[in-house]
Write a protein that holds these residues in place. Structure first.
Motif, PDB file in Angstrom:
ATOM      1  N   ALA A 137      -3.007   1.341  -8.412  1.00 44.13           N
ATOM      2  CA  ALA A 137      -2.769   0.668  -9.693  1.00 44.13           C
ATOM      3  C   ALA A 137      -3.787   1.136 -10.727  1.00 44.13           C
ATOM      4  O   ALA A 137      -4.928   1.456 -10.391  1.00 44.13           O
ATOM      5  N   TYR A 138      -3.333   1.173 -11.981  1.00 41.93           N
ATOM      6  CA  TYR A 138      -4.176   1.609 -13.100  1.00 41.93           C
ATOM      7  C   TYR A 138      -4.241   0.452 -14.103  1.00 41.93           C
ATOM      8  O   TYR A 138      -3.271   0.187 -14.804  1.00 41.93           O
ATOM      9  N   HIS A 161      -5.101  -0.523  -2.853  1.00 36.75           N
ATOM     10  CA  HIS A 161      -4.935  -1.534  -1.812  1.00 36.75           C
ATOM     11  C   HIS A 161      -4.462  -0.796  -0.565  1.00 36.75           C
ATOM     12  O   HIS A 161      -3.433  -0.119  -0.584  1.00 36.75           O
ATOM     13  N   VAL A 162      -5.236  -0.894   0.522  1.00 32.79           N
ATOM     14  CA  VAL A 162      -4.931  -0.158   1.747  1.00 32.79           C
ATOM     15  C   VAL A 162      -4.698  -1.138   2.885  1.00 32.79           C
ATOM     16  O   VAL A 162      -5.548  -1.997   3.168  1.00 32.79           O
ATOM     17  N   GLN A 163      -3.551  -1.016   3.525  1.00 29.29           N
ATOM     18  CA  GLN A 163      -3.212  -1.850   4.676  1.00 29.29           C
ATOM     19  C   GLN A 163      -2.903  -0.942   5.858  1.00 29.29           C
ATOM     20  O   GLN A 163      -2.048  -0.065   5.768  1.00 29.29           O
ATOM     21  N   TRP A 185       7.816  -2.026   0.678  1.00 27.32           N
ATOM     22  CA  TRP A 185       8.011  -1.816  -0.765  1.00 27.32           C
ATOM     23  C   TRP A 185       8.234  -3.141  -1.489  1.00 27.32           C
ATOM     24  O   TRP A 185       7.845  -3.280  -2.652  1.00 27.32           O
ATOM     25  N   GLU A 186       8.836  -4.087  -0.839  1.00 29.42           N
ATOM     26  CA  GLU A 186       8.943  -5.424  -1.433  1.00 29.42           C
ATOM     27  C   GLU A 186       7.545  -6.001  -1.650  1.00 29.42           C
ATOM     28  O   GLU A 186       7.264  -6.615  -2.692  1.00 29.42           O
ATOM     29  N   GLU A 187       6.682  -5.788  -0.661  1.00 32.98           N
ATOM     30  CA  GLU A 187       5.309  -6.285  -0.775  1.00 32.98           C
ATOM     31  C   GLU A 187       4.553  -5.553  -1.877  1.00 32.98           C
ATOM     32  O   GLU A 187       3.752  -6.148  -2.606  1.00 32.98           O
ATOM     33  N   ARG A 191       2.754  -7.191  -5.037  1.00 29.25           N
ATOM     34  CA  ARG A 191       1.319  -6.911  -5.162  1.00 29.25           C
ATOM     35  C   ARG A 191       1.001  -6.366  -6.555  1.00 29.25           C
ATOM     36  O   ARG A 191       0.042  -6.787  -7.205  1.00 29.25           O
ATOM     37  N   LEU A 192       1.816  -5.429  -7.028  1.00 29.79           N
ATOM     38  CA  LEU A 192       1.602  -4.845  -8.352  1.00 29.79           C
ATOM     39  C   LEU A 192       1.930  -5.836  -9.459  1.00 29.79           C
ATOM     40  O   LEU A 192       1.306  -5.816 -10.530  1.00 29.79           O
TER      41      LEU A 192
END
Length: 293
Positions: A137-138, A161-163, A185-187, A191-192
């Motif tokens: 994210a920016y 964000h790393v999972q 991708w839903e997450e 998240r974004l």
């Protein structure tokens, strides 16, 4: 944004695990100028043509090669296949309508066919221990092309964000793996959404977390060394070309070599794969001959 997140993502994953072979699956669309394409081929990085019929055979050979050489591997892929623009977002929404999926605002729907194929192939070859889901994210400016960078429009901050998902926790069947990818991708979308509509930070505390293997001092040292290297190296190369004729001849010879091999063979990575396939067949023939005797 697909031109730049790969560079930033390599920077973050380099601090998450030990030294290993870093590879990036690139679309041929982003290979761009010949020099960039030569660099990608020299690193034996997979290049996709965005047509699964054309990509499958190449991916199969490349992934088998990575498994055969038994080198620790980091394979960075972008399942969405391209960057987020008005046109790609419209196509993603059209895909969502046709397939009864939710429309996204901050991400594109992933292409699960290539993703599942890569995971299955690496799992069969015993060369994958985990999948890291990285969200970038920016909070301020978002550069889209090299032109933005030349104009000084560098991102002032980049948040990751790393999972980590151990491979044992990832589904084994193709259908479940596709659903698993879509769920991630839903997450990402949520998240974004929270990031851009909230405090512009992934952490609930509002504080960024530095990976445990890094320190602010180490990050500063790496920055200084990188800046020094990429300042001195180009100047040194220009000086060599200006002062020495052998450097100019070498430079011209390398251009001819790369142009010719690209026209004839399609890239250095294909030559490397062909050599690996040849020696692998020779080894199998030799082993069979020994068993027969």
């Amino acid at each position: 944004m697909a031109c730049f997140p790969n560079l930033y993502s390599f920077a973050i994953i380099s601090g998450l695990c030990s030294i290993c072979m870093d590879q990036l699956i690139r679309s041929s669309y982003f290979c761009g100028p010949p020099g960039r394409r030569w660099s990608i081929g020299r690193g034996c990085r997979p290049v996709e043509e965005r047509k699964w019929e054309d990509d499958k055979s190449h991916f199969e050979k490349m992934l088998d090669y990575f498994c055969d050489i038994h080198e620790p591997l980091q394979l960075l892929i972008f399942p969405e296949g391209t960057d987020l623009t008005a046109n790609t977002k419209a196509r993603s929404n059209e895909f969502a309508e046709k397939n009864g999926l939710k429309k996204y605002e901050y991400v594109l729907h992933p292409r699960t066919t290539g993703f599942t194929f890569v995971v299955e192939r690496l799992r069969e070859g015993g060369n994958v221990d985990a999948i890291h889901d990285i969200t970038v994210a920016y909070p301020q400016n978002i550069p889209q092309t090299e032109k933005h960078l030349l104009n000084g429009n560098f991102p002032k901050e980049i948040h990751f964000h790393v999972q980590r998902y151990p491979i044992e926790t990832v589904p084994t069947s193709k259908e479940e793996l596709q659903l698993w990818c879509r769920k991630r991708w839903e997450e990402k979308e949520e998240r974004l959404r929270h990031f851009y509509e909230g405090g512009k930070c992934f952490s609930a505390t509002g504080q960024s977390i530095i990976p445990p293997c890094k320190s602010e001092l180490r990050v500063l040292v790496v920055k200084c060394i990188s800046l020094l290297y990429w300042t001195v190296f180009p100047l040194g190369m220009f000086a060599l070309l200006y002062l020495y004729s052998f450097a100019r001849w070498y430079f011209a010879a390398m251009i001819v070599f790369f142009v010719v091999q690209q026209k004839i063979f399609g890239g250095l990575e294909l030559i490397e794969l062909a050599c690996h396939g040849y020696f692998k067949k020779q080894q199998k023939f030799h082993d069979t001959k020994i068993k027969t005797n």
